[in-house]
Design a protein around this motif. Structure first.
Motif, PDB file in Angstrom:
ATOM      1  N   HIS A 295      41.462  44.080  42.806  1.00 44.69           N
ATOM      2  CA  HIS A 295      42.358  42.918  42.682  1.00 44.69           C
ATOM      3  C   HIS A 295      42.242  42.246  41.324  1.00 44.69           C
ATOM      4  CE1 HIS A 295      43.375  42.988  46.958  1.00 44.69           C
ATOM      5  NE2 HIS A 295      42.157  43.474  47.094  1.00 44.69           N
ATOM      6  N   SER A 296      43.372  41.704  40.878  1.00 42.49           N
ATOM      7  CA  SER A 296      43.416  40.956  39.617  1.00 42.49           C
ATOM      8  C   SER A 296      43.911  39.533  39.896  1.00 42.49           C
ATOM      9  CB  SER A 296      44.381  41.636  38.635  1.00 42.49           C
ATOM     10  OG  SER A 296      45.728  41.360  39.007  1.00 42.49           O
ATOM     11  N   THR A 297      44.099  38.766  38.827  1.00 40.57           N
ATOM     12  CA  THR A 297      44.620  37.400  38.964  1.00 40.57           C
ATOM     13  C   THR A 297      46.051  37.368  39.505  1.00 40.57           C
ATOM     14  OG1 THR A 297      45.159  37.561  36.617  1.00 40.57           O
ATOM     15  CG2 THR A 297      43.186  36.288  37.194  1.00 40.57           C
ATOM     16  N   ALA A 298      46.702  38.533  39.621  1.00 43.70           N
ATOM     17  CA  ALA A 298      48.025  38.535  40.260  1.00 43.70           C
ATOM     18  C   ALA A 298      47.900  38.201  41.747  1.00 43.70           C
ATOM     19  CB  ALA A 298      48.719  39.886  40.071  1.00 43.70           C
ATOM     20  N   SER A 299      46.689  38.390  42.318  1.00 46.40           N
ATOM     21  CA  SER A 299      46.420  37.866  43.665  1.00 46.40           C
ATOM     22  C   SER A 299      45.095  37.110  43.628  1.00 46.40           C
ATOM     23  CB  SER A 299      46.470  38.966  44.734  1.00 46.40           C
ATOM     24  OG  SER A 299      45.438  39.921  44.594  1.00 46.40           O
ATOM     25  N   ASP A 300      44.081  37.570  44.351  1.00 38.34           N
ATOM     26  CA  ASP A 300      42.861  36.762  44.422  1.00 38.34           C
ATOM     27  C   ASP A 300      41.694  37.321  43.621  1.00 38.34           C
ATOM     28  OD1 ASP A 300      42.506  38.886  46.117  1.00 38.34           O
ATOM     29  OD2 ASP A 300      41.764  37.715  47.813  1.00 38.34           O
ATOM     30  N   GLY A 301      41.993  38.128  42.606  1.00 39.30           N
ATOM     31  CA  GLY A 301      40.929  38.604  41.733  1.00 39.30           C
ATOM     32  C   GLY A 301      40.634  37.597  40.641  1.00 39.30           C
ATOM     33  N   ALA A 302      39.421  37.696  40.070  1.00 41.77           N
ATOM     34  CA  ALA A 302      39.022  36.748  39.028  1.00 41.77           C
ATOM     35  C   ALA A 302      39.442  37.215  37.633  1.00 41.77           C
ATOM     36  CB  ALA A 302      37.510  36.552  39.078  1.00 41.77           C
ATOM     37  N   LEU A 303      39.680  38.511  37.460  1.00 41.62           N
ATOM     38  CA  LEU A 303      39.989  39.045  36.131  1.00 41.62           C
ATOM     39  C   LEU A 303      41.481  39.317  35.970  1.00 41.62           C
ATOM     40  CD1 LEU A 303      37.102  41.688  35.740  1.00 41.62           C
ATOM     41  CD2 LEU A 303      37.077  39.250  35.150  1.00 41.62           C
ATOM     42  N   SER A 304      41.969  39.115  34.752  1.00 41.38           N
ATOM     43  CA  SER A 304      43.367  39.469  34.477  1.00 41.38           C
ATOM     44  C   SER A 304      43.501  40.989  34.581  1.00 41.38           C
ATOM     45  CB  SER A 304      43.744  39.015  33.068  1.00 41.38           C
ATOM     46  OG  SER A 304      43.058  39.823  32.127  1.00 41.38           O
ATOM     47  N   PRO A 305      44.717  41.491  34.731  1.00 37.81           N
ATOM     48  CA  PRO A 305      44.872  42.948  34.789  1.00 37.81           C
ATOM     49  C   PRO A 305      44.211  43.653  33.603  1.00 37.81           C
ATOM     50  CG  PRO A 305      46.911  41.891  35.456  1.00 37.81           C
ATOM     51  CD  PRO A 305      45.994  40.795  34.992  1.00 37.81           C
TER      52      PRO A 305
END
Ligand code: AMP
Ligand code: MN
Ligand code: MN
Ligand code: MN
Length: 282
Positions: free
Chosen positions: A11-21
């Motif tokens: 996951h990325s910041t597009a959902s609930d991840g902490a890192l940008s793609p």
């Protein structure tokens, strides 16, 4: 001989991840991953940026998504691999899901406000930015306001099914979601099958139904599996003639237990999902 190192769930910041793609792809490369799928919750927004970075770094990139679905009153996560994000029904579905998530967030914030916890909606909207608002954002908000000590605590006390701020969500039906994935050229994979608390007979029913709908794989190796669980899932894959996938479900560097690419090998008697990806051109 296929020498790729796969991680097909993160996951990325597009959902609930902490890192940008971009940060995510860079971290994956630094951890030895050579073939990565980005699978954000109900959105394909991060794919273009991730693909661009992967191309620059010479990594193989697979377009992915993790769809939240409803089946028999259970919320199941279906990973789509090798999808076409421009396929109109899928693009329309993700638009709707963004709205569904916003409406759910409004209701959750109202429930929290009734308990004297104000400001949740503004905080989660700000944290999610253009991306999907998830319960993880609520968990982080509750931690930041000292209502709980950890994300886990936030789920246990407020966010899990049946807890104070829980709101039932009209996710897509499983069959419909599998259709969006397969009709866009992707492979539908049942994510983390052991995380739904299903009995053996429910698992059997699910795998039979999922297969009939066009599901082709299950995750056999994920970030937190022990050898017994991998064995159990390998047996399900073989018994139901499904391919096996591997994915860390990485969300954040802060979770020291789950890291990109840090995965056990797929048991050699399970057909790897990447054989199907190669066929579908994903
Ligand atoms: P949502 O899709 O918005 O309902 O949020 C689900 C996300 O919350 C999952 O993908 C996990 O990342 C996270 N999550 C769910 N349950 C827990 C839990 N018990 N502890 C920590 N995170 C969780
Ligand atoms: Mn998540
Ligand atoms: Mn999931
Ligand atoms: Mn996930």
């Amino acid at each position: 001989m296929n020498t790729e190192v796969y991680d097909l769930h993160c996951h990325s910041t597009a959902s609930d991840g902490a890192l940008s793609p971009t940060e995510l792809v860079q971290r994956a490369q630094s951890r030895g991953v050579t073939a990565l799928a980005l699978t954000d919750h109900d959105t394909t927004q991060g794919l273009a940026e991730a693909q661009q970075t992967a191309q620059t770094l010479g990594m193989r990139f697979i377009h992915g998504i993790e769809l939240s679905t409803n089946w028999q009153n259970k919320c199941l996560h279906i990973v789509g691999l090798g999808i076409d994000p421009t396929y109109p029904p899928l693009a329309e579905a993700t638009q709707n899901l963004q709205n569904i998530r916003l409406l759910r967030a409004e209701k959750m914030a109202e429930k929290l406000a009734k308990k004297g916890i104000d400001g949740a909606l503004e905080a989660v909207k700000k944290a999610a930015g253009e991306g999907m608002i998830t319960r993880t954002h609520f968990a982080d908000f509750l931690v930041s306001q000292f209502h709980v000590d950890s994300q886990q605590d936030a789920f246990d006390r407020y966010l899990a099914k049946g807890k104070l701020a829980y709101v039932a969500t009209p996710w897509a039906e499983l069959e419909q979601a599998v259709g969006w994935i397969t009709q866009s050229g992707g492979i539908a994979v049942l994510a983390h099958p052991l995380r739904y608390g299903l009995t053996a007979s429910w698992m059997r029913r699910l795998l039979e139904a999922f297969k009939l709908m066009g599901g082709q794989a299950i995750e056999v190796v994920t970030g937190r599996h022990n050898p017994d669980e991998i064995n159990q899932l390998a047996n399900y894959a073989k018994r139901f003639d499904m391919a096996g996938s591997v994915g860390s479900d990485f969300h954040s560097p802060e979770n020291q237990w789950v890291e990109l690419g840090r995965l056990a090998a797929l048991p050699s008697d399970v057909r790897p999902v990447w054989q199907l990806l190669e066929k579908s051109g994903g």
